[in-house]
Design a protein around this motif. Sequence first.
Motif, PDB file in Angstrom:
ATOM      1  N   SER A 183       0.814  -1.211   0.000  1.00 40.89           N
ATOM      2  CA  SER A 183       0.000   0.000   0.000  1.00 40.89           C
ATOM      3  C   SER A 183       0.850   1.263   0.000  1.00 40.89           C
ATOM      4  N   VAL A 184       2.065   1.173   0.484  1.00 39.25           N
ATOM      5  CA  VAL A 184       2.965   2.330   0.460  1.00 39.25           C
ATOM      6  C   VAL A 184       3.121   2.819  -0.974  1.00 39.25           C
ATOM      7  N   PHE A 185       3.280   1.904  -1.892  1.00 36.80           N
ATOM      8  CA  PHE A 185       3.474   2.273  -3.291  1.00 36.80           C
ATOM      9  C   PHE A 185       2.192   2.815  -3.926  1.00 36.80           C
ATOM     10  N   LEU A 186       1.041   2.456  -3.373  1.00 40.33           N
ATOM     11  CA  LEU A 186      -0.217   3.010  -3.864  1.00 40.33           C
ATOM     12  C   LEU A 186      -0.440   4.426  -3.361  1.00 40.33           C
ATOM     13  N   VAL A 187      -0.010   4.718  -2.150  1.00 44.36           N
ATOM     14  CA  VAL A 187      -0.319   5.984  -1.495  1.00 44.36           C
ATOM     15  C   VAL A 187       0.717   7.063  -1.783  1.00 44.36           C
ATOM     16  N   LEU A 188       1.975   6.709  -1.893  1.00 48.64           N
ATOM     17  CA  LEU A 188       3.044   7.709  -2.018  1.00 48.64           C
ATOM     18  C   LEU A 188       2.861   8.729  -3.141  1.00 48.64           C
ATOM     19  N   PRO A 189       2.408   8.373  -4.330  1.00 45.25           N
ATOM     20  CA  PRO A 189       2.322   9.382  -5.392  1.00 45.25           C
ATOM     21  C   PRO A 189       1.241  10.446  -5.192  1.00 45.25           C
ATOM     22  N   PHE A 190       0.277  10.215  -4.309  1.00 41.23           N
ATOM     23  CA  PHE A 190      -0.842  11.143  -4.172  1.00 41.23           C
ATOM     24  C   PHE A 190      -0.530  12.225  -3.138  1.00 41.23           C
ATOM     25  N   GLY A 191      -0.834  13.455  -3.508  1.00 47.96           N
ATOM     26  CA  GLY A 191      -0.669  14.573  -2.587  1.00 47.96           C
ATOM     27  C   GLY A 191       0.742  15.114  -2.486  1.00 47.96           C
ATOM     28  N   VAL A 192       1.632  14.697  -3.364  1.00 50.58           N
ATOM     29  CA  VAL A 192       3.013  15.173  -3.320  1.00 50.58           C
ATOM     30  C   VAL A 192       3.104  16.477  -4.095  1.00 50.58           C
ATOM     31  N   ARG A 193       3.675  17.491  -3.455  1.00 52.07           N
ATOM     32  CA  ARG A 193       3.891  18.783  -4.110  1.00 52.07           C
ATOM     33  C   ARG A 193       5.381  19.090  -4.073  1.00 52.07           C
ATOM     34  N   THR A 194       5.909  19.459  -5.219  1.00 49.79           N
ATOM     35  CA  THR A 194       7.319  19.833  -5.277  1.00 49.79           C
ATOM     36  C   THR A 194       7.491  21.242  -4.725  1.00 49.79           C
ATOM     37  N   THR A 195       8.730  21.653  -4.527  1.00 51.49           N
ATOM     38  CA  THR A 195       9.004  22.993  -4.024  1.00 51.49           C
ATOM     39  C   THR A 195       8.501  24.044  -4.995  1.00 51.49           C
ATOM     40  N   HIS A 196       8.634  23.787  -6.283  1.00 51.16           N
ATOM     41  CA  HIS A 196       8.148  24.718  -7.300  1.00 51.16           C
ATOM     42  C   HIS A 196       6.629  24.869  -7.217  1.00 51.16           C
ATOM     43  N   GLU A 197       5.913  23.747  -7.062  1.00 53.48           N
ATOM     44  CA  GLU A 197       4.456  23.787  -6.958  1.00 53.48           C
ATOM     45  C   GLU A 197       3.996  24.475  -5.674  1.00 53.48           C
ATOM     46  N   ALA A 198       4.795  24.344  -4.613  1.00 49.95           N
ATOM     47  CA  ALA A 198       4.437  24.960  -3.335  1.00 49.95           C
ATOM     48  C   ALA A 198       4.805  26.434  -3.293  1.00 49.95           C
ATOM     49  N   GLY A 199       5.517  26.916  -4.303  1.00 50.27           N
ATOM     50  CA  GLY A 199       5.880  28.326  -4.365  1.00 50.27           C
ATOM     51  C   GLY A 199       7.148  28.667  -3.624  1.00 50.27           C
ATOM     52  N   GLY A 200       7.950  27.663  -3.304  1.00 49.23           N
ATOM     53  CA  GLY A 200       9.201  27.903  -2.590  1.00 49.23           C
ATOM     54  C   GLY A 200      10.374  28.057  -3.542  1.00 49.23           C
ATOM     55  N   ASP A 201      11.515  28.346  -2.954  1.00 52.96           N
ATOM     56  CA  ASP A 201      12.742  28.481  -3.733  1.00 52.96           C
ATOM     57  C   ASP A 201      13.451  27.136  -3.811  1.00 52.96           C
ATOM     58  N   HIS A 202      13.938  26.830  -5.002  1.00 55.11           N
ATOM     59  CA  HIS A 202      14.665  25.578  -5.220  1.00 55.11           C
ATOM     60  C   HIS A 202      16.030  25.645  -4.540  1.00 55.11           C
ATOM     61  N   VAL A 203      16.342  24.620  -3.785  1.00 55.29           N
ATOM     62  CA  VAL A 203      17.631  24.540  -3.106  1.00 55.29           C
ATOM     63  C   VAL A 203      18.604  23.839  -4.041  1.00 55.29           C
ATOM     64  N   PRO A 204      19.726  24.481  -4.379  1.00 54.38           N
ATOM     65  CA  PRO A 204      20.698  23.838  -5.263  1.00 54.38           C
ATOM     66  C   PRO A 204      21.196  22.525  -4.667  1.00 54.38           C
ATOM     67  N   GLY A 205      21.316  21.529  -5.527  1.00 54.85           N
ATOM     68  CA  GLY A 205      21.792  20.215  -5.096  1.00 54.85           C
ATOM     69  C   GLY A 205      20.687  19.225  -4.804  1.00 54.85           C
ATOM     70  N   THR A 206      19.436  19.667  -4.814  1.00 54.05           N
ATOM     71  CA  THR A 206      18.319  18.752  -4.597  1.00 54.05           C
ATOM     72  C   THR A 206      17.600  18.530  -5.920  1.00 54.05           C
ATOM     73  N   ALA A 207      16.939  17.395  -6.017  1.00 55.10           N
ATOM     74  CA  ALA A 207      16.190  17.087  -7.231  1.00 55.10           C
ATOM     75  C   ALA A 207      14.969  17.991  -7.322  1.00 55.10           C
ATOM     76  N   GLU A 208      14.649  18.404  -8.522  1.00 58.49           N
ATOM     77  CA  GLU A 208      13.480  19.271  -8.706  1.00 58.49           C
ATOM     78  C   GLU A 208      12.178  18.539  -8.404  1.00 58.49           C
ATOM     79  N   SER A 209      12.207  17.225  -8.477  1.00 59.78           N
ATOM     80  CA  SER A 209      10.996  16.448  -8.227  1.00 59.78           C
ATOM     81  C   SER A 209      10.847  16.054  -6.755  1.00 59.78           C
ATOM     82  N   ALA A 210      11.765  16.468  -5.909  1.00 61.06           N
ATOM     83  CA  ALA A 210      11.702  16.121  -4.488  1.00 61.06           C
ATOM     84  C   ALA A 210      10.502  16.811  -3.833  1.00 61.06           C
TER      85      ALA A 210
END
Length: 93
Positions: free
Chosen positions: A17-44
Amino acid sequence: MRWTSALAIYILFWSFSVFLVLPFGVRTTHEAGGDHVPGTAESAPHEFRAGRIALRVTVVATVLFVLFQLNYHYGWVTPRDVDLFGRMDMETR
């Protein structure tokens, strides 16, 4: 079914069920309106809330496990129902 077998099956449902639930409700830093931290993945994820995810996974796993137990008890779907190649008929000959 023994309680140890039921517990092992519930743990399997929980881990899948972890694999079913994890993709839902995830917002990246860009989607949340934050600043991207260099060295981190954009999809984090912007915020990782382990408690909320664990609660969601537990609810989904419990629902699936209850359906499994009801099917085990009442026999709604049997191996003969999912025998696509007719191998069960070959065993009775």
